[in-house]
Scaffold this motif. Structure first.
Motif, PDB file in Angstrom:
ATOM      1  N   ALA A 130       0.810  -1.221   0.000  1.00  0.00           N
ATOM      2  CA  ALA A 130       0.000   0.000   0.000  1.00  0.00           C
ATOM      3  C   ALA A 130       0.843   1.271   0.000  1.00  0.00           C
ATOM      4  O   ALA A 130       0.287   2.369  -0.090  1.00  0.00           O
ATOM      5  N   TYR A 131       2.164   1.134   0.061  1.00  0.00           N
ATOM      6  CA  TYR A 131       3.034   2.302   0.196  1.00  0.00           C
ATOM      7  C   TYR A 131       3.913   2.483  -1.038  1.00  0.00           C
ATOM      8  O   TYR A 131       4.111   1.540  -1.816  1.00  0.00           O
ATOM      9  N   PRO A 132       4.449   3.691  -1.259  1.00  0.00           N
ATOM     10  CA  PRO A 132       5.194   3.985  -2.489  1.00  0.00           C
ATOM     11  C   PRO A 132       6.345   3.003  -2.727  1.00  0.00           C
ATOM     12  O   PRO A 132       7.217   2.825  -1.858  1.00  0.00           O
ATOM     13  N   GLU A 133       6.346   2.395  -3.898  1.00  0.00           N
ATOM     14  CA  GLU A 133       7.329   1.355  -4.209  1.00  0.00           C
ATOM     15  C   GLU A 133       8.758   1.896  -4.129  1.00  0.00           C
ATOM     16  O   GLU A 133       9.668   1.207  -3.655  1.00  0.00           O
ATOM     17  N   LYS A 134       8.952   3.123  -4.570  1.00  0.00           N
ATOM     18  CA  LYS A 134      10.286   3.728  -4.553  1.00  0.00           C
ATOM     19  C   LYS A 134      10.846   3.786  -3.134  1.00  0.00           C
ATOM     20  O   LYS A 134      12.026   3.489  -2.889  1.00  0.00           O
ATOM     21  N   TYR A 135       9.999   4.146  -2.180  1.00  0.00           N
ATOM     22  CA  TYR A 135      10.439   4.245  -0.791  1.00  0.00           C
ATOM     23  C   TYR A 135      10.648   2.856  -0.183  1.00  0.00           C
ATOM     24  O   TYR A 135      11.605   2.623   0.577  1.00  0.00           O
ATOM     25  N   SER A 181      11.484   9.180   5.817  1.00  0.00           N
ATOM     26  CA  SER A 181      12.372   9.960   6.672  1.00  0.00           C
ATOM     27  C   SER A 181      12.066   9.597   8.120  1.00  0.00           C
ATOM     28  O   SER A 181      10.963   9.157   8.442  1.00  0.00           O
ATOM     29  N   SER A 182      13.017   9.843   8.989  1.00  0.00           N
ATOM     30  CA  SER A 182      12.744   9.669  10.418  1.00  0.00           C
ATOM     31  C   SER A 182      11.727  10.690  10.908  1.00  0.00           C
ATOM     32  O   SER A 182      11.119  10.515  11.961  1.00  0.00           O
ATOM     33  N   GLN A 183      11.534  11.767  10.138  1.00  0.00           N
ATOM     34  CA  GLN A 183      10.655  12.865  10.548  1.00  0.00           C
ATOM     35  C   GLN A 183       9.249  12.793   9.942  1.00  0.00           C
ATOM     36  O   GLN A 183       8.463  13.724  10.100  1.00  0.00           O
ATOM     37  N   VAL A 184       8.919  11.702   9.272  1.00  0.00           N
ATOM     38  CA  VAL A 184       7.659  11.636   8.534  1.00  0.00           C
ATOM     39  C   VAL A 184       6.449  11.887   9.425  1.00  0.00           C
ATOM     40  O   VAL A 184       5.505  12.564   9.022  1.00  0.00           O
ATOM     41  N   GLY A 185       6.440  11.350  10.648  1.00  0.00           N
ATOM     42  CA  GLY A 185       5.291  11.536  11.523  1.00  0.00           C
ATOM     43  C   GLY A 185       4.990  13.001  11.759  1.00  0.00           C
ATOM     44  O   GLY A 185       3.837  13.449  11.645  1.00  0.00           O
ATOM     45  N   THR A 186       6.016  13.780  12.067  1.00  0.00           N
ATOM     46  CA  THR A 186       5.837  15.220  12.293  1.00  0.00           C
ATOM     47  C   THR A 186       5.389  15.916  11.014  1.00  0.00           C
ATOM     48  O   THR A 186       4.486  16.763  11.040  1.00  0.00           O
ATOM     49  N   TRP A 187       6.006  15.573   9.900  1.00  0.00           N
ATOM     50  CA  TRP A 187       5.633  16.197   8.629  1.00  0.00           C
ATOM     51  C   TRP A 187       4.167  15.943   8.295  1.00  0.00           C
ATOM     52  O   TRP A 187       3.426  16.863   7.937  1.00  0.00           O
ATOM     53  N   LEU A 188       3.750  14.685   8.406  1.00  0.00           N
ATOM     54  CA  LEU A 188       2.388  14.344   7.994  1.00  0.00           C
ATOM     55  C   LEU A 188       1.349  14.976   8.907  1.00  0.00           C
ATOM     56  O   LEU A 188       0.281  15.392   8.431  1.00  0.00           O
ATOM     57  N   ILE A 192       8.114   5.344   6.811  1.00  0.00           N
ATOM     58  CA  ILE A 192       7.438   5.625   5.546  1.00  0.00           C
ATOM     59  C   ILE A 192       6.016   6.046   5.892  1.00  0.00           C
ATOM     60  O   ILE A 192       5.375   5.426   6.749  1.00  0.00           O
ATOM     61  N   GLY A 193       5.515   7.101   5.246  1.00  0.00           N
ATOM     62  CA  GLY A 193       4.155   7.535   5.533  1.00  0.00           C
ATOM     63  C   GLY A 193       3.516   8.212   4.350  1.00  0.00           C
ATOM     64  O   GLY A 193       4.196   8.635   3.402  1.00  0.00           O
ATOM     65  N   GLN A 194       2.192   8.303   4.402  1.00  0.00           N
ATOM     66  CA  GLN A 194       1.455   8.984   3.337  1.00  0.00           C
ATOM     67  C   GLN A 194       0.113   9.471   3.876  1.00  0.00           C
ATOM     68  O   GLN A 194      -0.386   8.977   4.886  1.00  0.00           O
ATOM     69  N   ASN A 209      -1.193   7.897   7.577  1.00  0.00           N
ATOM     70  CA  ASN A 209      -0.794   6.600   8.124  1.00  0.00           C
ATOM     71  C   ASN A 209       0.698   6.403   7.932  1.00  0.00           C
ATOM     72  O   ASN A 209       1.285   6.849   6.961  1.00  0.00           O
ATOM     73  N   LEU A 210       1.281   5.711   8.901  1.00  0.00           N
ATOM     74  CA  LEU A 210       2.725   5.702   9.057  1.00  0.00           C
ATOM     75  C   LEU A 210       3.208   4.292   9.355  1.00  0.00           C
ATOM     76  O   LEU A 210       2.601   3.569  10.132  1.00  0.00           O
TER      77      LEU A 210
END
Length: 449
Positions: free
Chosen positions: A201-206, A401-408, A344-346, A336-337
């Motif tokens: 369900a998550y970006p293949e590149k990541y 990124s380690s920061q994805v939670g904050t970003w999202l 990884i998150g989106q 979701n993370l």
């Protein structure tokens, strides 16, 4: 009636609505067969993040090795596990008096719905105008010979010692998150996955970046493999696939998914439709019996089964009981993370959707770690994708990124509120921070006003 509302289960799917209704003057009870707070509080999310913390720091330190940082860091899993157990045990000492002080009665035992207004707990019967089912979900078990030798997330998150060689069946969220910790601790991990890649369900590149990192740490992936059996070996357990591949390890994690706890609730006697996917509900979270609701992971739904989703549904049900003529549930955008290292998150429109429909969306992909190394903790592989509609409103985002939670958490507000550059420019951000750089980046791409 004994109560206005009886909640079966005390996790996030129920206790938020219970608190809302108790505050509104309703007489409320929660029935709990296990520990107060449910799976997330006791066996899932909270346990995971308590154990994950030092691994996140270790992973961050490793980002600086090319700059000469040499840190011989060892994680003492036994001390860490003792800390987790002590912390979670502390929750139990405060939760019951907290609920009781709010006016919520706690009934210990397993609740079974006898009729549309009655729940039995042992020999006792309790009646209510409304009943809310929030019994959650549990680890799935592959129906194969030797399934008794496999363990789930609950068992992994309470191990006295990390296994030297963990075999993971299923490269989904749980399997990949737990492998992140084991690999950083220097343990061996072998995956068996039926699909052709992890985290579909998550970006293949990541995801490819995570796989490459895991492999560099010693992980072995076997894709396109269906596990046929698990058997006891001289040292540990042997896992065999239908194709004849065999691997032996000392711990076998079945991470093939979760199933809803719908059995032995009395649903079939009331005509309430349920399956391993969950209970069928309408747009008001009501079952086929209008005064009986269902909430959280026990619901059959396409919306992500996440703790914040359960909390959102619980609060909605509380409001719906107070105002039965109110609006149908309307979910906001839900971030979701995946707690791999890095994360990884989106949220919102996905990268794949944007690429499939270029006439509707504009995709902006940013090599974040390369462009912003000065403020990015030297996380060179970090990436960010921003998705805009044709009016230049932000409608989706994804990142590694380690920061994805904050970003999202920050980007979700921009998407949900349909914020413009003018609105963002009315704010001032702390500097120099990653959120400042994110703010300035998004502002330059957003609809002006």
């Amino acid at each position: 009636m004994n109560y206005d509302v009886i909640f079966i289960g005390s996790g996030h799917a129920n206790n938020h609505g219970a608190r809302l209704l108790a505050a509104a003057g309703k007489k409320v009870a929660m029935i709990e067969a296990d520990k107060l707070g449910g799976v997330c509080t006791n066996y899932g999310c909270d346990a995971k993040i308590l154990l994950d913390g030092p691994f996140e720091y270790l992973d961050g330190l490793n980002n600086y090795q090319d700059l000469g940082l040499r840190a011989d860091v060892q994680i003492d899993w036994t001390k860490l596990m003792n800390h987790k157990r002590k912390t979670l045990a502390g929750f139990q000492t405060v939760m019951e008096p907290m609920f009781q002080n709010l006016g919520i009665d706690i009934i210990k035992g397993r609740g079974i719905i006898v009729d549309v207004h009655t729940v039995a707990v042992g020999d006792q019967h309790y009646t209510a105008d409304y009943i809310v089912i929030g019994t959650g979900a549990r680890n799935a078990k592959l129906n194969i010979p030797g399934q008794e030798f496999t363990q789930g997330s609950t068992e992994f998150l309470d191990l006295d010692a990390l296994p030297e060689h963990m075999i993971v069946i299923g490269a989904g969220i749980i399997g990949m998150e737990f492998a992140s910790m084991a690999l950083l601790a220097g343990k061996k991990v072998t995956f068996f996955e039926y699909a052709d890649r992890p985290l579909l369900a998550y970006p293949e590149k990541y995801v490819k970046k995570i796989v490459a990192k895991f492999e560099a740490q010693g992980a072995v992936f076997h894709f396109g493999q269906a596990v046929a059996k698990v058997e006891k070996a001289d040292k540990g357990f042997r896992v065999a696939t239908q194709a004849g591949l065999e691997v032996t390890g000392d711990f076998v994690l079945d991470a093939t998914g979760r199933v809803a706890n719908v059995e032995n609730l009395g649903l079939e006697n009331l005509g309430i439709e349920a399956s391993p996917r969950g209970i069928k509900v309408d747009e008001h979270m009501r079952t086929a019996v209008p005064n009986i609701y269902a909430s959280g992971d026990v619901v059959d739904k396409t919306i992500p089964k996440l703790t914040p989703t359960a909390e959102f549904e619980s609060n909605y049900i509380g409001r719906d009981i107070l105002n039965p003529e109110g609006p149908a549930i309307a979910y906001p955008v839900i971030p979701n993370l995946v707690f791999t290292l890095p994360r990884i998150g989106q949220v919102g429109v996905t990268i794949d959707e944007a690429k499939t429909h270029p006439e509707q969306y504009k995709l902006v992909e940013i090599p974040w770690g390369e462009q912003h190394d000065w403020v990015n903790n030297h996380e060179r592989d970090a990436e960010l994708a921003l998705i805009f509609d044709k009016e230049d409103y932000l409608v989706g985002a994804a990142a590694i990124s380690s920061q994805v939670g904050t970003w999202l958490d920050w980007l979700t507000q921009i998407i949900e509120k349909k914020m413009t550059a003018q609105e963002l420019n009315s704010m001032v951000m702390a500097f120099p921070t990653q959120t400042y750089v994110l703010w300035s980046t998004v502002t330059s791409l957003l609809k002006a006003q």
